[in-house]
Design a protein around this motif. Structure first.
Motif, short mmCIF file in Angstrom:
data_model
loop_
_atom_site.label_atom_id
_atom_site.label_comp_id
_atom_site.label_asym_id
_atom_site.label_seq_id
_atom_site.Cartn_x
_atom_site.Cartn_y
_atom_site.Cartn_z
N LEU A 25 0.81 -1.22 0.00
CA LEU A 25 0.00 0.00 0.00
C LEU A 25 0.85 1.27 0.00
CD1 LEU A 25 -2.71 -1.16 2.55
CD2 LEU A 25 -2.94 -1.01 0.06
N CYS A 26 2.14 1.13 0.14
CA CYS A 26 3.04 2.29 0.16
C CYS A 26 3.38 2.71 -1.26
CB CYS A 26 4.31 1.95 0.95
SG CYS A 26 4.05 1.70 2.70
N ASP A 27 2.49 3.49 -1.85
CA ASP A 27 2.64 3.90 -3.24
C ASP A 27 2.97 5.38 -3.40
OD1 ASP A 27 0.23 5.04 -2.54
OD2 ASP A 27 -0.97 3.83 -3.89
N GLY A 28 3.12 6.10 -2.29
CA GLY A 28 3.41 7.52 -2.36
C GLY A 28 2.18 8.38 -2.52
N ARG A 29 1.02 7.77 -2.75
CA ARG A 29 -0.24 8.52 -2.88
C ARG A 29 -1.04 8.43 -1.58
NH1 ARG A 29 -0.66 5.46 -8.05
NH2 ARG A 29 -1.88 4.09 -6.74
N ARG A 30 -1.05 7.26 -0.97
CA ARG A 30 -1.82 7.06 0.27
C ARG A 30 -1.05 7.61 1.46
NH1 ARG A 30 -2.25 1.91 -2.26
NH2 ARG A 30 -4.38 1.34 -2.74
N THR A 31 -1.78 8.19 2.40
CA THR A 31 -1.17 8.60 3.66
C THR A 31 -1.09 7.40 4.59
OG1 THR A 31 -3.27 9.16 4.72
CG2 THR A 31 -2.17 10.93 3.47
N VAL A 32 -0.33 7.54 5.64
CA VAL A 32 -0.25 6.46 6.64
C VAL A 32 -1.64 6.18 7.20
CG1 VAL A 32 0.71 5.81 8.88
CG2 VAL A 32 2.18 6.90 7.17
N ALA A 33 -2.41 7.24 7.47
CA ALA A 33 -3.77 7.06 7.98
C ALA A 33 -4.63 6.27 7.00
CB ALA A 33 -4.40 8.42 8.28
N GLU A 34 -4.49 6.53 5.71
CA GLU A 34 -5.25 5.79 4.69
C GLU A 34 -4.81 4.34 4.61
OE1 GLU A 34 -6.29 9.48 1.66
OE2 GLU A 34 -4.39 8.41 1.43
N ILE A 35 -3.53 4.09 4.80
CA ILE A 35 -3.01 2.71 4.79
C ILE A 35 -3.60 1.95 5.97
CG2 ILE A 35 -0.92 1.31 5.14
CD1 ILE A 35 0.55 3.49 3.44
N VAL A 36 -3.59 2.58 7.14
CA VAL A 36 -4.15 1.94 8.33
C VAL A 36 -5.64 1.66 8.13
CG1 VAL A 36 -4.70 2.27 10.78
CG2 VAL A 36 -2.41 2.83 9.92
N ALA A 37 -6.36 2.61 7.53
CA ALA A 37 -7.80 2.43 7.28
C ALA A 37 -8.04 1.29 6.30
CB ALA A 37 -8.41 3.73 6.76
N GLU A 38 -7.24 1.21 5.26
CA GLU A 38 -7.37 0.13 4.28
C GLU A 38 -7.12 -1.23 4.93
OE1 GLU A 38 -7.78 -2.20 0.90
OE2 GLU A 38 -8.35 -0.10 1.12
N LEU A 39 -6.08 -1.31 5.75
CA LEU A 39 -5.79 -2.56 6.44
C LEU A 39 -6.90 -2.90 7.43
CD1 LEU A 39 -1.98 -2.04 7.07
CD2 LEU A 39 -3.02 -3.64 5.45
N GLY A 40 -7.47 -1.88 8.07
CA GLY A 40 -8.58 -2.08 8.99
C GLY A 40 -9.81 -2.62 8.29
N ALA A 41 -10.02 -2.22 7.03
CA ALA A 41 -11.16 -2.72 6.25
C ALA A 41 -10.94 -4.19 5.86
CB ALA A 41 -11.35 -1.87 5.00
N ARG A 42 -9.68 -4.60 5.69
CA ARG A 42 -9.37 -5.98 5.32
C ARG A 42 -9.40 -6.93 6.52
NH1 ARG A 42 -3.94 -5.59 1.58
NH2 ARG A 42 -4.70 -4.02 0.13
N TYR A 43 -8.93 -6.42 7.65
CA TYR A 43 -8.76 -7.26 8.83
C TYR A 43 -9.53 -6.66 10.01
CZ TYR A 43 -4.89 -8.53 5.80
OH TYR A 43 -4.15 -8.89 4.71
N GLN A 44 -9.79 -7.46 11.01
CA GLN A 44 -10.55 -7.01 12.18
C GLN A 44 -9.85 -5.88 12.94
OE1 GLN A 44 -13.56 -8.04 13.48
NE2 GLN A 44 -13.92 -9.16 11.59
N ALA A 45 -8.63 -6.10 13.36
CA ALA A 45 -7.92 -5.12 14.17
C ALA A 45 -6.55 -4.83 13.57
CB ALA A 45 -7.75 -5.63 15.59
N VAL A 46 -6.24 -3.56 13.45
CA VAL A 46 -4.94 -3.14 12.95
C VAL A 46 -4.37 -2.11 13.93
CG1 VAL A 46 -3.69 -2.01 11.08
CG2 VAL A 46 -5.61 -3.51 10.55
#
Length: 104
Positions: free
Chosen positions: A60-81
């Motif tokens: 997810l580290c593509d230079g477009r997403r923020t760290v907060a967006e990466i955490v949110a994306e991972l949270g949508a995939r998995y229960q707890a991040v």
């Protein structure tokens, strides 16, 4: 701060903020190793074998997403991040010059 050719920066010893936009450094590649059957991070003269969580973060580290967006994306995939663990993981890779940060 250490500017790089790609316009990113590294901050050894500093934390990663939610508004930073991480991306792999120009000389680093995320790939799949058939021999190990794992995703790996290729850095000159170094191979880092990643667990699934680390590989998912780096994908997810593509230079477009923020760290907060990466955490949110991972949270949508998995229960707890645990967002602090994501930031610590990225901070370690920034210190190793594998990940560069752009301001959000």
């Amino acid at each position: 701060m250490h500017p790089t050719q790609t316009g990113g920066r590294t901050r050894p010893g500093a934390g990663v903020s939610d508004s930073d936009r991480p991306r792999l450094a120009r000389h680093v590649r995320l790939t799949f190793c058939r021999t190990r059957q794992r995703r790996i991070l290729l850095h000159p003269e170094t191979v880092v074998v990643l667990n699934d969580s680390g590989a998912d973060i780096l994908e997810l580290c593509d230079g477009r997403r923020t760290v907060a967006e990466i955490v949110a994306e991972l949270g949508a995939r998995y229960q707890a991040v645990p967002d602090d663990e994501v930031r610590q993981f990225l901070s370690r890779l920034v210190a190793r010059r594998c990940v560069e940060l752009a301001d959000g």
